[in-house]
Design an enzyme around this catalytic site. Sequence first.
Site, mmCIF file in Angstrom:
data_model
loop_
_atom_site.group_PDB
_atom_site.id
_atom_site.type_symbol
_atom_site.label_atom_id
_atom_site.label_comp_id
_atom_site.label_asym_id
_atom_site.label_seq_id
_atom_site.Cartn_x
_atom_site.Cartn_y
_atom_site.Cartn_z
ATOM 1 N N GLU A 133 0.850 -1.186 0.000
ATOM 2 C CA GLU A 133 0.000 0.000 0.000
ATOM 3 C C GLU A 133 0.886 1.237 0.000
ATOM 4 O O GLU A 133 2.117 1.143 0.057
ATOM 5 C CB GLU A 133 -0.952 -0.007 1.201
ATOM 6 N N HIS A 257 -8.448 10.363 3.860
ATOM 7 C CA HIS A 257 -8.145 9.292 2.908
ATOM 8 C C HIS A 257 -8.363 9.818 1.492
ATOM 9 O O HIS A 257 -9.387 10.430 1.203
ATOM 10 C CB HIS A 257 -9.044 8.074 3.157
ATOM 11 N N ARG A 306 -0.347 8.932 2.148
ATOM 12 C CA ARG A 306 -1.716 9.435 1.998
ATOM 13 C C ARG A 306 -1.822 10.954 1.995
ATOM 14 O O ARG A 306 -2.628 11.526 1.262
ATOM 15 C CB ARG A 306 -2.608 8.856 3.105
ATOM 16 N N HIS A 367 -10.529 10.342 7.659
ATOM 17 C CA HIS A 367 -10.347 8.898 7.785
ATOM 18 C C HIS A 367 -9.743 8.476 9.121
ATOM 19 O O HIS A 367 -10.184 7.491 9.708
ATOM 20 C CB HIS A 367 -9.447 8.413 6.649
ATOM 21 N N ARG A 402 -0.210 8.884 9.349
ATOM 22 C CA ARG A 402 -0.133 7.434 9.556
ATOM 23 C C ARG A 402 0.228 6.704 8.267
ATOM 24 O O ARG A 402 -0.369 6.940 7.220
ATOM 25 C CB ARG A 402 -1.471 6.920 10.079
#
Length: 561
Positions: A133, A257, A306, A367, A402
Amino acid sequence: MTEVPGLSLPARLVAPEPGWTTVADAIVVGSGIAGLTTALRLRQRVDRVLLVTKTVLSEGSTRWAQGGIAAALDPGDSPQEHLHDTLVAGCGICDVDAVTALVHEGPERVRELVALGAEFDLDEFGELKLTREGGHLKDRIAHAGGDATGKEISRALIAALHRVKDDPGIEVIEHALVVDLLRDAGARVCGVTLHVIGEGQVDRVGAALARAVVLATGGLGQVYSATTNPSVATGDGLAAALRAGAEVADVEFVQFHPTVLWLGVGSSGQQPLISEAVRGEGAFLVDCDGVAFMKDVHPLADLAPRDVVSRAIVNRMSETGTDHVHLDARHLGREFLESRFPSIVARCRELGFDPATDLLPVAPAQHYASGGIRTDLHGRSSLPGLYACGEVSCTGVHGANRLASNSLLEGLVFAHRIADDISERLSAGELPQAEPVATQGIPALVNADQRTAVQSAMTAGAGAVRSAQSLAATAAALGALYDSGPAGEPGPLSWETTNLLHVGQVLTLAATLRTETRGGHVRADHPAVDDPAWRGHTVLRRDADGRLSSRFEPVPEQDLS
């Protein structure tokens, strides 16, 4: 600490006096991966554990996690490489010791989860199937059911809890909202007040007393108009800790997100998430003209961290005058998409989109909260007797942003650490049972119908992009809600709304103080990224007089090369 002028918080909410009392060695509030793991491990070591959940056990935020859980499980990977990727994503302000604990203890914790009964997807050799990811340079994301990892982890933990349901040493109270923390004469946390809605018992408030309290209450997503968080994510644990005087840190860093399905202007509440794992398998973003724009933004293109992707989408929407971009997964093929992402494909089709044939309209939405109740490496907060775990906490693992799929791992690793610390302290005679004293000060409550006003103000001024002007407007709008009319009757909806207001006020303050852009905090009036002068943590606390004070804690420079 430096006093912040003009803002204060009450010490408690307006609520009836407790009408019943229960006692345990430890209270765990929350039934996601953090709360369930803490409770199960504690029960192996202490006599009586009380597990409290806001609705039912299966409704925690964990079940919504699509992507997976990150750990260096592949022989070609290492904890050191996972550490590096986490520090890079955190934009220089992660706690290196906390991240080191995460990445070194994480693989064993995941293997224990498998031994407990969690069924992860396997490859043709029977080994965990790992994917990648955003922000990860190696394949290290273990997943279950294609895109239902959180649901499977939650199932396995709840099944483990049900296996000990007849154990008198562990009690579960469902449909229970924590109203406030209880403290003894020495200001040590010694319990919580609970509102329980049970069969034939409505609007009952009681006191649950314990030698240690663990908050694992999840996130604060409902403070915004659009979020991927479930409806229960109203910041209850964070707000209660704030009112009790616990230190909070990094609350300005809110992760939006990048790829949340865009359902049109005015759509609000919990929004459908298109997992980052879809981009990990090869999907890519395009603008309204079909231009794949991420390759010109970051070396990792669509797999950039992100915050980078969200910021790039916001900039592209501004440049093109649109309110969304598109995710193109069509080249992955129907068969692959249906097998790898069955839940996402099904949900998209329910809403009229087919990932196999259509471009998916997406835009950033709230998110994850990277900050929270400040804790040490054992999960201890600044208040004696109070621990925090999972999204409600700030362990320092996430820094300003994160890294994808680190949240489930954080909950797992620090739940073990908290349970071990509590059991050791109780065995040593620390944290004796104590009697709570009445909390002084005038309580507060705002009417439940002000929730939309809180969400609108936060979205408009303290959302994905902020400025001094927008934050000042949000602060003023939130402050005015105290004078907006009768507070109404105390109850779950008004308590939740007041919690959202308190969390929103503190988040807005932290975002105002940080005059730079870093990770999940984007200031349009301070666009320079990662100012060395701001390499550190913003720490806030409610003082005894109700006023908020702040301090800035610098972080040593980290090697992010």
